[in-house]
Scaffold this motif. Structure first.
Motif, short mmCIF file in Angstrom:
data_model
loop_
_atom_site.label_atom_id
_atom_site.label_comp_id
_atom_site.label_asym_id
_atom_site.label_seq_id
_atom_site.Cartn_x
_atom_site.Cartn_y
_atom_site.Cartn_z
N ILE A 9 0.86 -1.17 0.00
CA ILE A 9 0.00 0.00 0.00
C ILE A 9 0.90 1.23 0.00
CG2 ILE A 9 -1.72 1.32 1.28
CD1 ILE A 9 -2.68 -1.36 2.47
N HIS A 10 0.81 2.02 -1.06
CA HIS A 10 1.61 3.24 -1.16
C HIS A 10 0.82 4.39 -0.54
CE1 HIS A 10 4.69 1.66 -3.96
NE2 HIS A 10 3.71 0.87 -4.35
N CYS A 11 1.22 4.78 0.65
CA CYS A 11 0.55 5.90 1.33
C CYS A 11 1.48 6.38 2.44
CB CYS A 11 -0.81 5.46 1.90
SG CYS A 11 -1.69 6.80 2.74
N GLU A 12 2.09 7.53 2.24
CA GLU A 12 3.06 8.04 3.20
C GLU A 12 2.41 8.52 4.49
OE1 GLU A 12 5.43 10.96 1.25
OE2 GLU A 12 6.31 9.52 -0.16
N ALA A 13 1.08 8.62 4.51
CA ALA A 13 0.38 9.06 5.71
C ALA A 13 0.10 7.92 6.69
CB ALA A 13 -0.94 9.73 5.34
N LEU A 14 0.36 6.68 6.30
CA LEU A 14 0.10 5.55 7.19
C LEU A 14 0.98 5.64 8.44
CD1 LEU A 14 -0.18 2.69 4.57
CD2 LEU A 14 -2.00 3.44 6.11
N PRO A 15 0.51 5.10 9.56
CA PRO A 15 1.27 5.18 10.80
C PRO A 15 2.68 4.62 10.68
CG PRO A 15 -0.96 4.46 11.26
CD PRO A 15 -0.83 4.50 9.76
N LEU A 16 3.63 5.36 11.29
CA LEU A 16 5.03 4.98 11.45
C LEU A 16 5.84 4.99 10.16
CD1 LEU A 16 4.76 2.14 14.12
CD2 LEU A 16 5.11 4.58 14.46
N VAL A 17 5.24 5.44 9.04
CA VAL A 17 6.00 5.54 7.80
C VAL A 17 7.14 6.55 7.96
CG1 VAL A 17 5.86 6.33 5.40
CG2 VAL A 17 4.18 4.72 6.29
N GLU A 18 6.89 7.62 8.69
CA GLU A 18 7.95 8.60 8.92
C GLU A 18 9.13 7.97 9.65
OE1 GLU A 18 8.80 12.64 11.54
OE2 GLU A 18 6.73 12.07 11.13
N VAL A 19 8.85 7.08 10.59
CA VAL A 19 9.93 6.39 11.32
C VAL A 19 10.74 5.53 10.36
CG1 VAL A 19 10.46 4.72 13.14
CG2 VAL A 19 8.65 6.42 13.49
N ALA A 20 10.05 4.78 9.50
CA ALA A 20 10.75 3.93 8.54
C ALA A 20 11.60 4.75 7.58
CB ALA A 20 9.74 3.09 7.76
N ALA A 21 11.11 5.92 7.18
CA ALA A 21 11.88 6.78 6.28
C ALA A 21 13.10 7.36 6.97
CB ALA A 21 10.98 7.90 5.75
N THR A 22 13.00 7.60 8.26
CA THR A 22 14.11 8.19 9.01
C THR A 22 15.23 7.18 9.23
OG1 THR A 22 12.56 9.67 10.14
CG2 THR A 22 14.72 9.40 11.14
N VAL A 23 14.88 5.91 9.41
CA VAL A 23 15.88 4.85 9.62
C VAL A 23 15.70 3.77 8.55
CG1 VAL A 23 16.39 5.16 12.07
CG2 VAL A 23 14.31 3.98 11.41
N PRO A 24 16.08 4.08 7.30
CA PRO A 24 15.81 3.16 6.19
C PRO A 24 16.54 1.83 6.31
CG PRO A 24 17.28 4.94 5.50
CD PRO A 24 16.77 5.31 6.86
N GLU A 25 17.59 1.76 7.13
CA GLU A 25 18.31 0.50 7.29
C GLU A 25 17.57 -0.49 8.18
OE1 GLU A 25 19.64 3.14 10.72
OE2 GLU A 25 19.10 3.38 8.61
N ALA A 26 16.54 -0.03 8.87
CA ALA A 26 15.81 -0.88 9.82
C ALA A 26 14.67 -1.62 9.14
CB ALA A 26 15.27 -0.04 10.97
N THR A 27 14.33 -2.78 9.67
CA THR A 27 13.12 -3.50 9.29
C THR A 27 12.12 -3.36 10.43
OG1 THR A 27 14.35 -5.11 7.95
CG2 THR A 27 12.14 -5.74 8.69
N LEU A 28 10.95 -2.81 10.12
CA LEU A 28 9.92 -2.57 11.13
C LEU A 28 8.70 -3.43 10.81
CD1 LEU A 28 11.66 0.16 11.07
CD2 LEU A 28 9.63 1.26 12.01
N LEU A 29 8.37 -4.33 11.72
CA LEU A 29 7.18 -5.15 11.60
C LEU A 29 6.17 -4.68 12.63
CD1 LEU A 29 8.71 -8.71 11.14
CD2 LEU A 29 8.04 -7.06 9.39
N LEU A 30 4.92 -4.49 12.17
CA LEU A 30 3.91 -3.83 12.98
C LEU A 30 2.76 -4.77 13.31
CD1 LEU A 30 2.74 -1.13 14.13
CD2 LEU A 30 1.79 -0.73 11.86
N ASP A 31 2.36 -4.79 14.58
CA ASP A 31 1.14 -5.46 15.03
C ASP A 31 0.22 -4.40 15.60
OD1 ASP A 31 1.80 -8.16 14.48
OD2 ASP A 31 3.05 -8.22 16.26
N LEU A 32 -1.05 -4.38 15.14
CA LEU A 32 -2.03 -3.42 15.62
C LEU A 32 -2.92 -4.08 16.66
CD1 LEU A 32 -1.20 -2.43 12.68
CD2 LEU A 32 -3.35 -1.19 12.69
#
Length: 228
Positions: A9-32
């Motif tokens: 899903i391409h949407c930069e407004a989704l939660p925590l996308v800013e975090v992923a963009a700030t640390v592109p070397e990280a892998t972030l897996l999300l549970d809601l």
């Protein structure tokens, strides 16, 4: 039998996308965790980044209210994140049909994996049938961006289409995303050709060859033979 889909899903407004963009070397897996009112609690599993970098990104992210490190095993860390915004507040300026977004929560589907990336979410999900998947994908096609990477029947070990060339796969995926296979059709061969920067005749040939390959891998292998 259900379907398993891998998509983005391409949407930069989704939660925590800013975090992923700030640390592109990280892998972030999300549970809601949806049992926390209108601000679902997030559990974020992080690998591949220094703890200080993640801490800074979480602290300065506009959509993070509070965060806590709740566990660590080797290079993997898990954080509990309380959003600063409700989903309506976060997505309201980007998604017009918020009622439709809420409706997805009642669809016959289970999202099994969410990876947060710099421009959206990559997800793997189980869908009860094609109608359930179509409801989900159509919503995101209308409201943001949706790219299907793989769609297989639940339990299939080898997905159809492994015999496709990269160019055939790209042509099929582009045609699907632009609505060429919708009823009524929402894209022409010429429009797909413009997107791929090739001629319309080349698009037509690639699609025909790709469709033939898929038929050979699926329908043509049916046993016993289909009745006349």
């Amino acid at each position: 039998m259900g379907l398993v889909a891998e998509f983005k899903i391409h949407c930069e407004a989704l939660p925590l996308v800013e975090v992923a963009a700030t640390v592109p070397e990280a892998t972030l897996l999300l549970d809601l965790q949806f049992n926390h009112g209108n601000r679902p609690l997030f559990l974020v599993t992080v690998t591949g980044s220094q703890p200080a970098a993640i801490a800074r990104a979480l602290t300065h992210a506009f959509d993070v209210g509070e965060w806590t490190l709740v566990g660590q095993a080797g290079e993997t860390r898990r954080y509990q994140v309380l959003p600063a915004l409700s989903l309506e507040e976060q997505l309201g300026d980007h998604i017009t049909n918020l009622a439709g977004l809420k409706g997805l929560a009642t669809a016959d589907a289970i999202i099994e994996r969410i990876e947060v990336v710099a421009d959206g979410w990559r997800q793997t999900g189980w869908f009860a049938n094609r109608d359930a998947f179509r409801t989900f994908s159509s919503f995101w096609q209308r409201n943001a961006g949706f790219r299907l990477h793989r769609l297989t029947q639940d339990g299939e070990s080898e997905p159809p289409g492994e015999g496709l060339t990269d160019r055939q796969r790209e042509a099929l995926r582009t045609a699907y995303e632009m609505g060429y296979y919708d009823i009524p059709r929402r894209a022409t061969l010429e429009e797909i050709a413009t997107d791929l920067d090739i001629s319309a005749s080349s698009v037509s040939e690639r699609l025909r060859r790709a469709q033939t390959q898929l038929i050979q891998e699926t329908v043509a292998t049916t046993w016993p033979p289909l009745p006349d």
